[in-house]
Structure formats: structure tokens, C-alpha cells
Design an enzyme around this catalytic site. Structure first.
Site, PDB file in Angstrom:
ATOM      1  N   ASP A 108     -21.774  37.564  43.615  1.00  0.00           N
ATOM      2  CA  ASP A 108     -21.437  38.887  43.106  1.00  0.00           C
ATOM      3  C   ASP A 108     -19.973  39.107  43.427  1.00  0.00           C
ATOM      4  O   ASP A 108     -19.579  39.316  44.591  1.00  0.00           O
ATOM      5  CB  ASP A 108     -22.317  39.978  43.738  1.00  0.00           C
ATOM      6  CG  ASP A 108     -23.565  40.237  42.896  1.00  0.00           C
ATOM      7  OD1 ASP A 108     -23.798  39.481  41.930  1.00  0.00           O
ATOM      8  OD2 ASP A 108     -24.279  41.209  43.189  1.00  0.00           O
ATOM      9  N   ASP A 129     -31.754  49.603  34.636  1.00  0.00           N
ATOM     10  CA  ASP A 129     -30.476  49.775  33.918  1.00  0.00           C
ATOM     11  C   ASP A 129     -30.701  49.604  32.433  1.00  0.00           C
ATOM     12  O   ASP A 129     -30.014  50.199  31.611  1.00  0.00           O
ATOM     13  CB  ASP A 129     -29.425  48.700  34.267  1.00  0.00           C
ATOM     14  CG  ASP A 129     -29.218  48.496  35.724  1.00  0.00           C
ATOM     15  OD1 ASP A 129     -29.287  49.482  36.464  1.00  0.00           O
ATOM     16  OD2 ASP A 129     -28.972  47.338  36.115  1.00  0.00           O
ATOM     17  N   ASP A 178     -20.159  42.470  40.084  1.00  0.00           N
ATOM     18  CA  ASP A 178     -20.884  43.623  40.632  1.00  0.00           C
ATOM     19  C   ASP A 178     -19.801  44.595  41.123  1.00  0.00           C
ATOM     20  O   ASP A 178     -19.643  44.838  42.318  1.00  0.00           O
ATOM     21  CB  ASP A 178     -21.804  43.167  41.778  1.00  0.00           C
ATOM     22  CG  ASP A 178     -22.771  44.263  42.173  1.00  0.00           C
ATOM     23  OD1 ASP A 178     -22.630  45.391  41.672  1.00  0.00           O
ATOM     24  OD2 ASP A 178     -23.672  44.000  42.997  1.00  0.00           O
ATOM     25  N   HIS A 198     -20.367  42.606  50.586  1.00  0.00           N
ATOM     26  CA  HIS A 198     -21.424  42.573  51.607  1.00  0.00           C
ATOM     27  C   HIS A 198     -20.990  41.711  52.799  1.00  0.00           C
ATOM     28  O   HIS A 198     -21.356  42.003  53.938  1.00  0.00           O
ATOM     29  CB  HIS A 198     -22.727  42.024  51.021  1.00  0.00           C
ATOM     30  CG  HIS A 198     -23.297  42.876  49.925  1.00  0.00           C
ATOM     31  ND1 HIS A 198     -24.458  42.553  49.260  1.00  0.00           N
ATOM     32  CD2 HIS A 198     -22.872  44.042  49.379  1.00  0.00           C
ATOM     33  CE1 HIS A 198     -24.713  43.475  48.351  1.00  0.00           C
ATOM     34  NE2 HIS A 198     -23.756  44.388  48.397  1.00  0.00           N
ATOM     35  N   GLU A 243     -22.357  38.273  47.889  1.00  0.00           N
ATOM     36  CA  GLU A 243     -21.442  39.326  47.404  1.00  0.00           C
ATOM     37  C   GLU A 243     -20.294  39.498  48.394  1.00  0.00           C
ATOM     38  O   GLU A 243     -20.515  39.661  49.597  1.00  0.00           O
ATOM     39  CB  GLU A 243     -22.203  40.641  47.233  1.00  0.00           C
ATOM     40  CG  GLU A 243     -21.281  41.785  46.822  1.00  0.00           C
ATOM     41  CD  GLU A 243     -22.030  42.987  46.268  1.00  0.00           C
ATOM     42  OE1 GLU A 243     -23.024  42.799  45.540  1.00  0.00           O
ATOM     43  OE2 GLU A 243     -21.607  44.119  46.574  1.00  0.00           O
ATOM     44  N   GLU A 272     -29.908  38.302  48.018  1.00  0.00           N
ATOM     45  CA  GLU A 272     -28.519  38.764  48.133  1.00  0.00           C
ATOM     46  C   GLU A 272     -28.366  39.494  49.467  1.00  0.00           C
ATOM     47  O   GLU A 272     -28.788  40.649  49.602  1.00  0.00           O
ATOM     48  CB  GLU A 272     -28.199  39.702  46.960  1.00  0.00           C
ATOM     49  CG  GLU A 272     -26.770  40.197  46.961  1.00  0.00           C
ATOM     50  CD  GLU A 272     -26.481  41.119  45.770  1.00  0.00           C
ATOM     51  OE1 GLU A 272     -27.020  40.882  44.669  1.00  0.00           O
ATOM     52  OE2 GLU A 272     -25.722  42.076  45.965  1.00  0.00           O
ATOM     53  N   HIS A 313     -30.639  45.214  36.272  1.00  0.00           N
ATOM     54  CA  HIS A 313     -31.850  45.700  36.936  1.00  0.00           C
ATOM     55  C   HIS A 313     -32.719  46.226  35.792  1.00  0.00           C
ATOM     56  O   HIS A 313     -32.187  46.785  34.831  1.00  0.00           O
ATOM     57  CB  HIS A 313     -31.590  46.904  37.829  1.00  0.00           C
ATOM     58  CG  HIS A 313     -30.661  46.687  38.975  1.00  0.00           C
ATOM     59  ND1 HIS A 313     -29.310  46.788  38.853  1.00  0.00           N
ATOM     60  CD2 HIS A 313     -30.907  46.421  40.279  1.00  0.00           C
ATOM     61  CE1 HIS A 313     -28.743  46.577  40.034  1.00  0.00           C
ATOM     62  NE2 HIS A 313     -29.696  46.351  40.920  1.00  0.00           N
ATOM     63  N   ASP A 317     -19.996  49.941  50.575  1.00  0.00           N
ATOM     64  CA  ASP A 317     -19.904  48.998  49.460  1.00  0.00           C
ATOM     65  C   ASP A 317     -19.070  49.640  48.345  1.00  0.00           C
ATOM     66  O   ASP A 317     -19.612  50.268  47.446  1.00  0.00           O
ATOM     67  CB  ASP A 317     -21.350  48.753  48.984  1.00  0.00           C
ATOM     68  CG  ASP A 317     -21.560  47.407  48.337  1.00  0.00           C
ATOM     69  OD1 ASP A 317     -20.640  46.586  48.364  1.00  0.00           O
ATOM     70  OD2 ASP A 317     -22.668  47.189  47.808  1.00  0.00           O
ATOM     71  N   ASP A 331     -17.411  48.187  46.053  1.00  0.00           N
ATOM     72  CA  ASP A 331     -17.587  47.460  44.780  1.00  0.00           C
ATOM     73  C   ASP A 331     -16.351  47.474  43.898  1.00  0.00           C
ATOM     74  O   ASP A 331     -16.435  47.715  42.688  1.00  0.00           O
ATOM     75  CB  ASP A 331     -18.772  48.048  43.979  1.00  0.00           C
ATOM     76  CG  ASP A 331     -20.128  47.700  44.575  1.00  0.00           C
ATOM     77  OD1 ASP A 331     -20.227  46.665  45.258  1.00  0.00           O
ATOM     78  OD2 ASP A 331     -21.084  48.458  44.345  1.00  0.00           O
TER      79      ASP A 331
END
Ligand code: XLS
Ligand code: NI
Ligand code: NI
Length: 440
Positions: free
Chosen positions: A295, A103, A338, A270, A267, A231, A100, A306, A308
Site C-alpha cells: 500500500d 466502497d 492507499d 503503517h 503499507e 496488512e 472494499h 494514518d 495516507d
């Protein structure tokens, strides 16, 4: 430029009987599986946000991992992150990364200053990625963390916020193009709502499409040749995210005439939140011609958020790679982790253990998927199960030749059709999968 992970060398492939936790057991980059090297099939990517920035902060506590990279100053830290990232990628044998904008470089108060600082980091990244032979899988814009995006970005009720988001995305697209990105992602951060009592849903959806259209036009005008991805995610941070799942996004894209411009970045976590399997989302995208990128992470079916996690579920990875191979493999996409190490896994070596676990899971998944396809029993079963559609009445329906009246005549003549049916043989097929999986 110092070493951030001293004591850890290049991670090598040692095979499945190795007990070295800093070695790959299944990922052998140059081994050919399913017609391509594992490296080409899997196209692993490092996520900038979790890996270089995520320090374990959660709703109940501050960070546990040190992600300052030895620098207190934001601009210096941004460059140190680049060095740490390339050291990690080199040691793990990862060729791609995803970011991003924020980031790479944080918000400095004014858009002008923020952009100028971002340029500095992009310059440095451009130079370093050339030296290290690394590539950008995709870039995206963080239009959800800053308070200005509290009501959304492209779907904000405030036109000034839409304009700000457009300006930010324009810059993120420029950075992506300069770094030779293969893709640009829209994950609908806060593009959704909490209550319809304060929401004009129709206008918000129209505006979201407007922002995407503008982005596509601008990016193409400055030479972006890669893919645009949406996404999907059903909830979090908003109660109802507009990009709920692949099916919802497809409806949106088709409704606004954007289906030629976008593919999906799917993802795993998700999919779980949308009450689908990962494979369901991948299959739908593949069948509708919008499969793009992945992802790679996993959620927890007992938790509604999420999480992750780094992926370790072999069934999910195998069925995922089955879909990827069937889709003809990745073109511009890849497997972006991710994923974040658990808050309690706070030591630098945990980053390595996490990536090794995730990469080995997908490597094993790829090996199993290639075997499932080579074995052919699953594919053959499905082909035979639908064989009535290639001849006789089935073929007439498919070609559009058969009318309702003809089908009625056919059904009346035929009588009861129960005897035309075969067993679905689910258990037999599941046993074939287990047999192939545990024979490797
Ligand atoms: C959040 C998303 C995010 C996107 C990129 O849930 O997964 O990390 O991948 O904005
Ligand atoms: Ni994601
Ligand atoms: Ni996510």
C-alpha cells in the site's frame, strides 16, 4: 456515460525537464528498467475508497471535495463511480484497482438487500473492466465502519457479529473471484482492543485465526488462485491492533499454522506508526518469504496517525523498490495507492496531481533502485562484511557442525577477536546512495 474529468487528457511521459504538471517526469511505462518495463515492475493500482469515495471528511469537518459523481441515488452513484474510476485509470495509465465491498456499494440495511445491490455493481464492473482492459489487484471487506463492528468483527465478543462478518467476507470473496482478483486482503479494521479490563485476548486471537482459516478454505473451494494478504498496522482505530507489524503477524501466522496461506500487504504509513522504516517491514517480509503487495502512501513522522499522503519521499521509494527487485519483483501484488489528496486539495485536478506525484516518485525510486543494484557497491559491501560465514569456523557454525565446546576451544586458541572486525562504513555507504541518486 459522460466525462467526469473534461479538460484533462491522457497523461503522457515528457521527461524530467518538463514543467507540465499534467505529465509524467519519470514514469515512462514501456521503458525497460531492471529487465522489465516500468509498468510491469510497478503494477500501480487505484484505491476505490480514497479516490472515488474520500471527500476530505475529518474529525473536525465535513467533506470538501465533491465525490457524488453527479448522482444523489446510492445505486446510481455506485455505477457512476465505476465510470469515473475507469476514466481516471485510462487517463493515468493505471491497470489495476482495489476495493472494499462497501466502497463499491454501500450498506442497505439488510444483508440480503446489500448483497443484491453489490451484485449489480459487480456485474457492471465485470462488464466494464473487460471493455477497458483493467484488472482487480485485490478485494477486501469493510468490517469496521458499521456500528455492529464497534467491538471488532472476527474478534468481537459477540458470536452473532462474527457470523455476520463471515457472511460479509464470503460475499466479498465471491466478488473478488468473479472479478478475477489477484489477491484478497485482511486489514484488521477493529481487530484489537482498547483495554484488557474487558477483553479476552486469547479467545479473540483464536477467533481471528478461525475466520481467516474459514476464508481460505472457502475461497479455494470456489476457485480463488490468488494470494491472501494480511496488512499489518499497530494502532488506529483501536489502541492496540492485533496485526501490529510484520514480525507480530508472522508470529500469529506461524502460531496458528497459517503461514503457508498468507503473505503481507505492507503499507508505508503503517510502518511509520509501528516505529519502523518502510524498508524494515519490506526486508523482514522478504527474508521470511512473505512479501506480497504494497500500500503505497506515506505518513508524517511528527503525526501519530494514518495520514495516507500520496508518496513523495524519494529515499523511501528507492529503498522500497530495492526490496521489491531483490524479492524478484511482484507476482500477484502491486503498488496500491492507499493515499488521499489533502483535505485542502479538493479540486478534481488534484486527484491527477496526486497520482502523478505518487507514480513519478515510485518511478524515480525504481530507477534509483535499479542503479543501486547495477552499481553493486552496496551489495558487494554486505557480501564482504559477512564473508567470515562462508569459510572456516563461520561455515562450521552455519552447517551445524560446530559445538559449543569446539567454539570454546576455538575462542581460547584465537585470543582477542577485536582485530577481526572491520568498520561498518555507514557514512561511506550513505554517500554512495546520494551520489547515485542525484546523478540520475
Ligand atoms: C487502513 C488500511 C486500509 C486497508 C484496506 O489503515 O490501510 O485502507 O488498506 O482495508
Ligand atoms: Ni492500507
Ligand atoms: Ni492505512
Amino acid at each position: 456515460m459522460g466525462e467526469y474529468f473534461s479538460g484533462i487528457g491522457k497523461i503522457g511521459y515528457e521527461g524530467k525537464s518538463s514543467t507540465n504538471s499534467l505529465a509524467f517526469k519519470y514514469y515512462n511505462p514501456d521503458e525497460v528498467i531492471g529487465g522489465k518495463t516500468m509498468k510491469e515492475q510497478l503494477r500501480f493500482a487505484l484505491s476505490w475508497w480514497h479516490t472515488l469515495g474520500g471527500d476530505g471528511t475529518d474529525m473536525f469537518g465535513i467533506g470538501t471535495a465533491d465525490k457524488a459523481w453527479g448522482k444523489a441515488d446510492s445505486a446510481e452513484r455506485a455505477k457512476a463511480k465505476v465510470d469515473a474510476a475507469f476514466e481516471l485509470m485510462n487517463k493515468l495509465g493505471i491497470d489495476y484497482y482495489c476495493f472494499h465491498d462497501r466502497d463499491l456499494s454501500p450498506d442497505y440495511g439488510t444483508l440480503k438487500e446489500t448483497n443484491a445491490q453489490l451484485d449489480e455493481v459487480v456485474n457492471y464492473l465485470e462488464k466494464r473492466q473487460k471493455e477497458e482492459g483493467k484488472k482487480l489487484l485485490w478485494g477486501t471487506s469493510n468490517c469496521f465502519s458499521h456500528p455492529r463492528f464497534m467491538h471488532g468483527a472476527g474478534t468481537s465478543p459477540c458470536a452473532d457479529v462474527f457470523a455476520y462478518a463471515a457472511a460479509q467476507i464470503k460475499k466479498a470473496v465471491e466478488a473478488t473471484v468473479r472479478l478475477g482478483g489477484n489477491g484478497y486482503v485482511f486489514w484488521g479494521g477493529r481487530e484489537g482492543y482498547e483495554t484488557l479490563l474487558n477483553t479476552n485476548m486469547g479467545l479473540e486471537l483464536d477467533n481471528m485465526a478461525r475466520l481467516m482459516k474459514m476464508t481460505v478454505e472457502y475461497a479455494r473451494s470456489i476457485g480463488f488462485k490468488g494470494d491472501f494478504y494480511i496488512e499489518p498496522k499497530p494502532k488506529e482505530p483501536t489502541k492496540h491492533q492485533y496485526d501490529f507489524d510484520v514480525a507480530t503477524v508472522l508470529g500469529f501466522l506461524r502460531g496458528y499454522g497459517l503461514e503457508k496461506d498468507f503473505k503481507m500487504n505492507i503499507e508505508a504509513n503503517h510502518a511509520t506508526l509501528a516505529m519502523h522504516t518502510f524498508q524494515h517491514e519490506l526486508r523482514l517480509a522478504r527474508d521470511c518469504g512473505v512479501f506480497g503487495s504494497i500500500d503505497a502512501n506515506q505518513g508524517d513522522t511528527l503525526l501519530g496517525w494514518d495520514t495516507d499522503q500520496f508518496p513523495t519521499n524519494i529515499y523511501d521509494a528507492a529503498f522500497c523498490m530495492y526490496e521489491v527487485i531483490k524479492a524478484g519483483g511482484f507476482t500477484n501484488g502491486g503498488l496500491n495507492f492507499d493515499s488521499k489528496a489533502r483535505r485542502g486539495s479538493f479540486k478534481p485536478c488534484d486527484i491527477f496531481h496526486s497520482y502523478i506525484a505518487g507514480m513519478d516518485t515510485f518511478a524515480l525510486g525504481l530507477r534509483i533502485a535499479a542503479q543501486l543494484i547495477a552499481d553493486g557497491r552496496i551489495d558487494k559491501f554486505i557480501e564482504e562484511r559477512y564473508s567470515s560465514w562462508s569459510t572456516g569456523i563461520g561455515a562450521d557454525i552455519v552447517s551445524g557442525k560446530a559445538s559449543m565446546a569446539e567454539l570454546e576451544k576455538y575462542a581460547l586458541e584465537k585470543g582477542e577477536v577485536l582485530c577481526s572486525l572491520e568498520s561498518g562504513r555507514q557514512e561511506k555507504l550513505e554517500a554512495i546512495v546520494n551520489n547515485i541518486m542525484f546523478n540520475l
